[in-house]
Design a protein around this motif. Structure first.
Motif, PDB file in Angstrom:
ATOM      1  N   ASP A   4       3.061  -3.034 -11.366  1.00 25.57           N
ATOM      2  CA  ASP A   4       2.260  -4.176 -11.771  1.00 25.57           C
ATOM      3  C   ASP A   4       1.962  -5.023 -10.550  1.00 25.57           C
ATOM      4  OD1 ASP A   4       2.371  -3.474 -14.489  1.00 25.57           O
ATOM      5  OD2 ASP A   4       4.358  -4.386 -14.665  1.00 25.57           O
ATOM      6  N   HIS A   5       0.732  -5.546 -10.508  1.00 24.46           N
ATOM      7  CA  HIS A   5       0.321  -6.410  -9.412  1.00 24.46           C
ATOM      8  C   HIS A   5       0.047  -7.808  -9.934  1.00 24.46           C
ATOM      9  CE1 HIS A   5      -0.026  -3.032  -6.735  1.00 24.46           C
ATOM     10  NE2 HIS A   5      -0.845  -2.422  -7.549  1.00 24.46           N
ATOM     11  N   GLU A   6       0.162  -8.763  -9.035  1.00 24.76           N
ATOM     12  CA  GLU A   6      -0.253 -10.100  -9.393  1.00 24.76           C
ATOM     13  C   GLU A   6      -1.765 -10.099  -9.601  1.00 24.76           C
ATOM     14  OE1 GLU A   6       0.950 -12.747  -6.382  1.00 24.76           O
ATOM     15  OE2 GLU A   6       3.100 -12.397  -6.650  1.00 24.76           O
ATOM     16  N   GLU A   7      -2.227 -11.059 -10.388  1.00 24.89           N
ATOM     17  CA  GLU A   7      -3.641 -11.118 -10.699  1.00 24.89           C
ATOM     18  C   GLU A   7      -4.474 -11.238  -9.419  1.00 24.89           C
ATOM     19  OE1 GLU A   7      -6.723 -13.812 -13.404  1.00 24.89           O
ATOM     20  OE2 GLU A   7      -4.586 -14.205 -13.420  1.00 24.89           O
ATOM     21  N   GLY A   8      -5.490 -10.377  -9.327  1.00 25.72           N
ATOM     22  CA  GLY A   8      -6.385 -10.427  -8.174  1.00 25.72           C
ATOM     23  C   GLY A   8      -5.890  -9.672  -6.958  1.00 25.72           C
ATOM     24  N   SER A   9      -4.767  -8.976  -7.095  1.00 27.20           N
ATOM     25  CA  SER A   9      -4.247  -8.236  -5.942  1.00 27.20           C
ATOM     26  C   SER A   9      -4.213  -6.757  -6.261  1.00 27.20           C
ATOM     27  CB  SER A   9      -2.834  -8.725  -5.570  1.00 27.20           C
ATOM     28  OG  SER A   9      -1.918  -8.392  -6.596  1.00 27.20           O
ATOM     29  N   GLY A  10      -4.166  -5.962  -5.241  1.00 23.61           N
ATOM     30  CA  GLY A  10      -4.103  -4.515  -5.421  1.00 23.61           C
ATOM     31  C   GLY A  10      -2.937  -3.948  -4.649  1.00 23.61           C
ATOM     32  N   CYS A  11      -2.977  -2.633  -4.444  1.00 27.77           N
ATOM     33  CA  CYS A  11      -1.912  -1.974  -3.695  1.00 27.77           C
ATOM     34  C   CYS A  11      -1.916  -2.449  -2.256  1.00 27.77           C
ATOM     35  CB  CYS A  11      -2.133  -0.469  -3.723  1.00 27.77           C
ATOM     36  SG  CYS A  11      -0.948   0.411  -4.733  1.00 27.77           S
ATOM     37  N   PRO A  12      -0.799  -2.886  -1.732  1.00 21.02           N
ATOM     38  CA  PRO A  12      -0.766  -3.180  -0.297  1.00 21.02           C
ATOM     39  C   PRO A  12      -0.855  -1.875   0.488  1.00 21.02           C
ATOM     40  CG  PRO A  12       1.423  -3.399  -1.248  1.00 21.02           C
ATOM     41  CD  PRO A  12       0.483  -3.164  -2.390  1.00 21.02           C
ATOM     42  N   TYR A  13      -1.485  -1.947   1.630  1.00 20.86           N
ATOM     43  CA  TYR A  13      -1.685  -0.758   2.447  1.00 20.86           C
ATOM     44  C   TYR A  13      -0.929  -0.899   3.769  1.00 20.86           C
ATOM     45  CZ  TYR A  13      -5.672  -0.560  -0.753  1.00 20.86           C
ATOM     46  OH  TYR A  13      -6.468  -0.565  -1.875  1.00 20.86           O
ATOM     47  N   ARG A  14      -0.708   0.243   4.406  1.00 26.00           N
ATOM     48  CA  ARG A  14      -0.094   0.232   5.724  1.00 26.00           C
ATOM     49  C   ARG A  14      -0.799   1.284   6.578  1.00 26.00           C
ATOM     50  NH1 ARG A  14       4.770   0.869   4.307  1.00 26.00           N
ATOM     51  NH2 ARG A  14       4.999   3.100   4.714  1.00 26.00           N
ATOM     52  N   VAL A  15      -1.119   0.914   7.808  1.00 26.21           N
ATOM     53  CA  VAL A  15      -1.767   1.818   8.741  1.00 26.21           C
ATOM     54  C   VAL A  15      -0.844   2.012   9.945  1.00 26.21           C
ATOM     55  CG1 VAL A  15      -3.740   2.197  10.264  1.00 26.21           C
ATOM     56  CG2 VAL A  15      -4.077   1.144   8.015  1.00 26.21           C
ATOM     57  N   ASP A  16      -0.590   3.253  10.301  1.00 28.51           N
ATOM     58  CA  ASP A  16       0.282   3.557  11.437  1.00 28.51           C
ATOM     59  C   ASP A  16      -0.417   4.532  12.367  1.00 28.51           C
ATOM     60  OD1 ASP A  16       2.873   2.224  10.584  1.00 28.51           O
ATOM     61  OD2 ASP A  16       2.533   3.550   8.867  1.00 28.51           O
ATOM     62  N   ILE A  17      -0.460   4.195  13.650  1.00 29.46           N
ATOM     63  CA  ILE A  17      -0.910   5.151  14.658  1.00 29.46           C
ATOM     64  C   ILE A  17       0.323   5.962  15.041  1.00 29.46           C
ATOM     65  CG2 ILE A  17      -1.957   5.464  16.916  1.00 29.46           C
ATOM     66  CD1 ILE A  17      -3.405   2.849  16.561  1.00 29.46           C
TER      67      ILE A  17
END
Length: 377
Positions: A89-102
């Motif tokens: 479940d997410h807070e209203e107006g939020s989505g999955c947090p993402y992570r980018v790694d080089i």
């Protein structure tokens, strides 16, 4: 000092044993000691460290999923749940947090190529891409052009566009770097990583940012069908290179290379990993859900526990392990020297024996002062 263990802030046991009322201290030591039936059942609720000891008024806030006596079955269940995704479940107006790694960088035929990993942290779904500096530059230009064309009264999600590190003004240093004579590439990788961290940290939903979405988009079947023979061959070579880079990045951490002693960065308690993946904490096996299983080969190889936690093979080393679980913060383990670990385990063993004797002495004292019926109660 408080230590965060899987969401619970607790004090380490050496701080909690400071002078206190005898009854409280005695109860604490008794609870801490009996690492047998009762303690295993209670403390096993703390999925990694078992740092805190539960008193009568304490509850574990992170109880692991039930496991069976079949380690293989539990491991298969954990893998299946990861593949189908984890409900969240997410807070209203939020989505999955993402992570980018080089994850890695290579100089191939005088061209610097970056292996970039994009992760949806809620389900640990990962995609890999090969990027050049020009790809990052094109993304930066697209984002800045879109920002300039944005109406002044329109609220933007990307409130800050970080400066892209330069690539052309250091041509001589860059040439030296390709020969292994400079750390320019490493510094540029670090700067690009900071740029991606700043960008992706502002985006709750990738679909709201078409340029970022395109940057992390794989070539679809429809588009591949429109490629000519040379383009298709180049794409296949890219995929082979990416698989090789992923496998190489993961090759440093194997079940063989991680044998030995470990601890959380926030803990002093000692895990020991055996050659067959059996894991003990402070000298005791806590259940097969904490043992390690290595499976797959090459880019598909994994090291997981039956409770669902997985080692991030892309970023871990034989000296530091990064643990991942869908929807939870990463957990770090660091290696402990053999002599230091063995000395610590001897202290734990002595402490357990001392507490056992004290507990038994108190039991005998109760029987003598109150009678056998008091102890039976």
């Amino acid at each position: 000092q408080a230590i965060l263990v899987q969401g619970s802030a607790v004090k380490p046991y050496w701080l909690r044993t400071l002078p206190r009322p005898p009854s409280t201290r005695g109860q604490f030591l008794a609870n801490m000691a009996t690492c047998s039936d009762e303690e295993d059942a209670v403390i096993a609720g703390c999925a990694f460290d078992f740092m805190h000891v539960h008193g009568e008024d304490e509850k574990c806030h992170d109880v692991p999923k039930p496991v069976t006596n079949d380690a293989v079955k539990d491991f298969a269940t954990a893998v299946a749940e990861r593949e189908k995704g984890v409900k969240h479940d997410h807070e209203e107006g939020s989505g999955c947090p993402y992570r980018v790694d080089i994850v890695d960088v290579r100089n191939i035929d005088s061209e610097v190529i970056y292996l970039v990993r994009f992760t949806e942290t809620c389900n640990q779904k990962r995609n890999y891409f090969l990027k050049r500096y020009d790809d990052f530059k094109r993304l930066d230009e697209d984002l800045r052009n879109a920002d300039q064309k944005r109406p002044s009264d329109e609220i933007t999600i990307l409130a800050h566009l970080p400066d892209l590190p330069s690539n052309g003004r250091f041509g001589f240093r860059r040439s030296l770097s390709k020969l292994g004579m400079s750390d320019f590439i490493d510094k540029q990788r670090e700067a690009l990583q900071q740029c991606m961290d700043t960008l992706i940290g502002q985006v709750p939903d990738l679909s709201t940012q078409p340029h970022l979405q395109a940057f992390f988009c794989k070539v679809g079947k429809a588009k591949r069908g429109a490629l000519n023979a040379l383009e298709e061959q180049a794409l296949q070579q890219e995929q082979m290179l990416m698989s090789t880079m992923i496998a190489d990045a993961r090759s440093f951490v194997t079940l063989e290379s991680v044998q030995g002693f470990w601890r959380l960065t926030t803990s002093q308690r000692i895990w020991q990993i055996m050659p067959d993946g059996i894991a003990t904490l402070d000298g005791r096996h806590r259940g097969h859900q904490f043992d390690w299983i290595e499976s797959g080969v090459g880019a598909e190889r994994t090291i997981m526990r039956p409770d669902g936690w997985e080692i991030d093979l892309d970023k871990s080393t034989p000296q530091k392990l990064i643990w991942l679980f869908p929807g939870k913060a990463v957990v770090e383990w660091v290696r402990v020297a053999d002599d230091i670990a063995k000395e610590a385990l001897q202290r734990v063993k002595a402490l357990r024996e001392s507490i056992r004797k004290n507990t038994e002495a108190r039991r005998i004292d109760r029987v003598q002062t109150r009678g056998p019926s008091a102890d039976a109660q």
